[in-house]
Design a protein around this motif. Structure first.
Motif, mmCIF file in Angstrom:
data_model
loop_
_atom_site.group_PDB
_atom_site.id
_atom_site.type_symbol
_atom_site.label_atom_id
_atom_site.label_comp_id
_atom_site.label_asym_id
_atom_site.label_seq_id
_atom_site.Cartn_x
_atom_site.Cartn_y
_atom_site.Cartn_z
ATOM 1 N N ALA A 155 0.828 -1.215 0.000
ATOM 2 C CA ALA A 155 0.000 0.000 0.000
ATOM 3 C C ALA A 155 0.861 1.263 0.000
ATOM 4 O O ALA A 155 0.627 2.180 -0.802
ATOM 5 C CB ALA A 155 -0.936 -0.009 1.204
ATOM 6 N N LEU A 156 1.864 1.312 0.870
ATOM 7 C CA LEU A 156 2.697 2.515 0.967
ATOM 8 C C LEU A 156 3.502 2.746 -0.310
ATOM 9 O O LEU A 156 3.741 3.891 -0.706
ATOM 10 C CB LEU A 156 3.625 2.420 2.189
ATOM 11 N N SER A 157 3.876 1.680 -0.978
ATOM 12 C CA SER A 157 4.595 1.796 -2.248
ATOM 13 C C SER A 157 3.750 2.547 -3.268
ATOM 14 O O SER A 157 4.218 3.490 -3.920
ATOM 15 C CB SER A 157 4.953 0.401 -2.761
ATOM 16 N N GLY A 158 2.504 2.150 -3.412
ATOM 17 C CA GLY A 158 1.619 2.817 -4.356
ATOM 18 C C GLY A 158 1.282 4.241 -3.950
ATOM 19 O O GLY A 158 1.197 5.134 -4.798
ATOM 20 N N ILE A 159 1.103 4.459 -2.654
ATOM 21 C CA ILE A 159 0.772 5.801 -2.166
ATOM 22 C C ILE A 159 1.931 6.766 -2.423
ATOM 23 O O ILE A 159 1.729 7.876 -2.921
ATOM 24 C CB ILE A 159 0.397 5.748 -0.665
ATOM 25 N N LEU A 160 3.155 6.345 -2.093
ATOM 26 C CA LEU A 160 4.311 7.223 -2.312
ATOM 27 C C LEU A 160 4.604 7.416 -3.795
ATOM 28 O O LEU A 160 5.049 8.488 -4.213
ATOM 29 C CB LEU A 160 5.549 6.699 -1.592
ATOM 30 N N TYR A 161 4.356 6.389 -4.608
ATOM 31 C CA TYR A 161 4.543 6.531 -6.055
ATOM 32 C C TYR A 161 3.632 7.627 -6.599
ATOM 33 O O TYR A 161 4.065 8.491 -7.356
ATOM 34 C CB TYR A 161 4.271 5.199 -6.762
ATOM 35 N N ARG A 162 2.380 7.600 -6.192
ATOM 36 C CA ARG A 162 1.442 8.627 -6.658
ATOM 37 C C ARG A 162 1.750 9.991 -6.054
ATOM 38 O O ARG A 162 1.670 11.009 -6.740
ATOM 39 C CB ARG A 162 0.017 8.218 -6.340
ATOM 40 N N ALA A 163 2.097 10.029 -4.778
ATOM 41 C CA ALA A 163 2.391 11.304 -4.109
ATOM 42 C C ALA A 163 3.617 11.984 -4.718
ATOM 43 O O ALA A 163 3.706 13.215 -4.706
ATOM 44 C CB ALA A 163 2.591 11.091 -2.619
ATOM 45 N N SER A 164 4.538 11.201 -5.271
ATOM 46 C CA SER A 164 5.758 11.750 -5.866
ATOM 47 C C SER A 164 5.592 12.044 -7.353
ATOM 48 O O SER A 164 6.567 12.359 -8.028
ATOM 49 C CB SER A 164 6.921 10.776 -5.662
ATOM 50 N N ASN A 165 4.374 11.906 -7.864
ATOM 51 C CA ASN A 165 4.100 12.100 -9.289
ATOM 52 C C ASN A 165 4.897 11.145 -10.173
ATOM 53 O O ASN A 165 5.477 11.534 -11.176
ATOM 54 C CB ASN A 165 4.336 13.550 -9.722
ATOM 55 N N GLY A 166 4.920 9.892 -9.772
ATOM 56 C CA GLY A 166 5.466 8.850 -10.631
ATOM 57 C C GLY A 166 6.952 8.578 -10.522
ATOM 58 O O GLY A 166 7.562 8.115 -11.484
ATOM 59 N N LYS A 167 7.528 8.798 -9.375
ATOM 60 C CA LYS A 167 8.947 8.496 -9.176
ATOM 61 C C LYS A 167 9.088 7.038 -8.721
ATOM 62 O O LYS A 167 8.557 6.656 -7.677
ATOM 63 C CB LYS A 167 9.572 9.419 -8.120
ATOM 64 N N ILE A 168 9.797 6.251 -9.498
ATOM 65 C CA ILE A 168 9.960 4.829 -9.172
ATOM 66 C C ILE A 168 10.685 4.661 -7.841
ATOM 67 O O ILE A 168 10.338 3.788 -7.049
ATOM 68 C CB ILE A 168 10.676 4.088 -10.321
ATOM 69 N N TRP A 169 11.673 5.507 -7.563
ATOM 70 C CA TRP A 169 12.407 5.395 -6.303
ATOM 71 C C TRP A 169 11.461 5.573 -5.110
ATOM 72 O O TRP A 169 11.674 4.982 -4.052
ATOM 73 C CB TRP A 169 13.579 6.377 -6.230
ATOM 74 N N ALA A 170 10.401 6.378 -5.265
ATOM 75 C CA ALA A 170 9.444 6.585 -4.174
ATOM 76 C C ALA A 170 8.642 5.316 -3.911
ATOM 77 O O ALA A 170 8.330 4.997 -2.757
ATOM 78 C CB ALA A 170 8.519 7.751 -4.485
ATOM 79 N N ALA A 171 8.321 4.579 -4.978
ATOM 80 C CA ALA A 171 7.620 3.303 -4.808
ATOM 81 C C ALA A 171 8.499 2.316 -4.059
ATOM 82 O O ALA A 171 8.036 1.597 -3.165
ATOM 83 C CB ALA A 171 7.216 2.732 -6.164
ATOM 84 N N VAL A 172 9.777 2.282 -4.397
ATOM 85 C CA VAL A 172 10.727 1.389 -3.708
ATOM 86 C C VAL A 172 10.871 1.814 -2.250
ATOM 87 O O VAL A 172 10.843 0.974 -1.342
ATOM 88 C CB VAL A 172 12.100 1.368 -4.425
ATOM 89 N N LEU A 173 10.993 3.099 -2.010
ATOM 90 C CA LEU A 173 11.108 3.606 -0.636
ATOM 91 C C LEU A 173 9.869 3.255 0.178
ATOM 92 O O LEU A 173 9.969 2.861 1.347
ATOM 93 C CB LEU A 173 11.332 5.118 -0.640
ATOM 94 N N GLY A 174 8.696 3.356 -0.426
ATOM 95 C CA GLY A 174 7.457 2.986 0.254
ATOM 96 C C GLY A 174 7.453 1.526 0.667
ATOM 97 O O GLY A 174 7.018 1.174 1.770
ATOM 98 N N GLU A 175 7.949 0.659 -0.213
ATOM 99 C CA GLU A 175 8.042 -0.771 0.115
ATOM 100 C C GLU A 175 9.035 -1.004 1.250
ATOM 101 O O GLU A 175 8.775 -1.777 2.166
ATOM 102 C CB GLU A 175 8.444 -1.563 -1.129
ATOM 103 N N ILE A 176 10.169 -0.322 1.204
ATOM 104 C CA ILE A 176 11.198 -0.498 2.247
ATOM 105 C C ILE A 176 10.677 -0.029 3.602
ATOM 106 O O ILE A 176 10.821 -0.736 4.607
ATOM 107 C CB ILE A 176 12.501 0.224 1.855
ATOM 108 N N ILE A 177 10.043 1.137 3.647
ATOM 109 C CA ILE A 177 9.507 1.639 4.917
ATOM 110 C C ILE A 177 8.315 0.797 5.366
ATOM 111 O O ILE A 177 8.226 0.387 6.522
ATOM 112 C CB ILE A 177 9.103 3.123 4.797
ATOM 113 N N GLY A 178 7.395 0.536 4.439
ATOM 114 C CA GLY A 178 6.174 -0.189 4.785
ATOM 115 C C GLY A 178 6.414 -1.611 5.240
ATOM 116 O O GLY A 178 5.820 -2.073 6.224
ATOM 117 N N THR A 179 7.273 -2.318 4.534
ATOM 118 C CA THR A 179 7.547 -3.708 4.897
ATOM 119 C C THR A 179 8.749 -3.821 5.819
ATOM 120 O O THR A 179 8.682 -4.488 6.845
ATOM 121 C CB THR A 179 7.780 -4.567 3.636
#
Length: 189
Positions: A82-106
């Protein structure tokens, strides 16, 4: 979105669940499942946070039921998905944000939530609240690195935006003269 695209989305979702179940034993040790993180991030980028969360739940339930995996299959996937997708959208499509969301979330949230689940519900002794953090972090870094390389390659060759449009997701690139952030429905209007 037309009926054909809805069917395509459903089939793609089911395929990602199946792939997630099949590849999850690769590099797996208890508390570390890098391939699940690859699927979570890919789903978050292609279809959004709710589809990613749904996919993680489906994969976790199947793994628990068919492979005898403990509840770590859920606690170690849902927060990051969930956090991966939320951060990806919040960052306007930055792939690194999706990865960061997964790292923090999981790697952090999911690992800490896993402690009471495994200690009190599953009956594992000798655990502390930080017990799963190192292995979860390592798993998310490995899976996140693979997802980052994969999605970056898709982005560079233009396939990422095409796949996102076909799946009805948001795109964050200029494609066919369309402003970033518009979905396929906006393209066809």
């Amino acid at each position: 979105m037309n009926k054909q695209n809805q069917i395509f989305r459903s089939v793609f979702f089911a395929m990602m669940v199946a792939v997630g179940v099949v590849i999850s034993p690769i590099l797996r040790v208890e508390g570390m499942c890098p391939m699940a993180h690859l699927i979570n991030i890919t789903m978050a980028v292609l279809m959004g946070p709710w589809y990613s969360l749904g996919c993680a739940v489906a994969i976790g339930i199947i793994r628990m039921a068919c492979m005898g995996i403990p509840p770590l299959a859920l606690t170690g996937a849902v927060f990051g998905a969930a956090l991966s997708g939320i951060l990806y959208r919040a960052s306007n499509g930055k792939i690194w944000a999706a990865v960061l969301g997964e790292i923090i979330g999981t790697g952090i949230i999911g690992a800490i939530v896993s402690y009471p689940v495994m200690a009190y519900l599953w009956g594992k002794n000798g655990l502390t609240w930080m017990f799963y953090v190192p292995s979860f972090l390592m798993g998310t870094i490995i899976g996140g690195s693979i997802a980052f390389a994969f999605l970056l390659k898709l982005q560079h060759n233009g396939m990422l935006a095409k796949m996102q449009r076909k799946l009805g997701g948001k795109t964050y690139e200029y494609t066919r003269g369309v402003v970033a952030g518009q979905s396929e429905a906006a393209l066809d209007a």
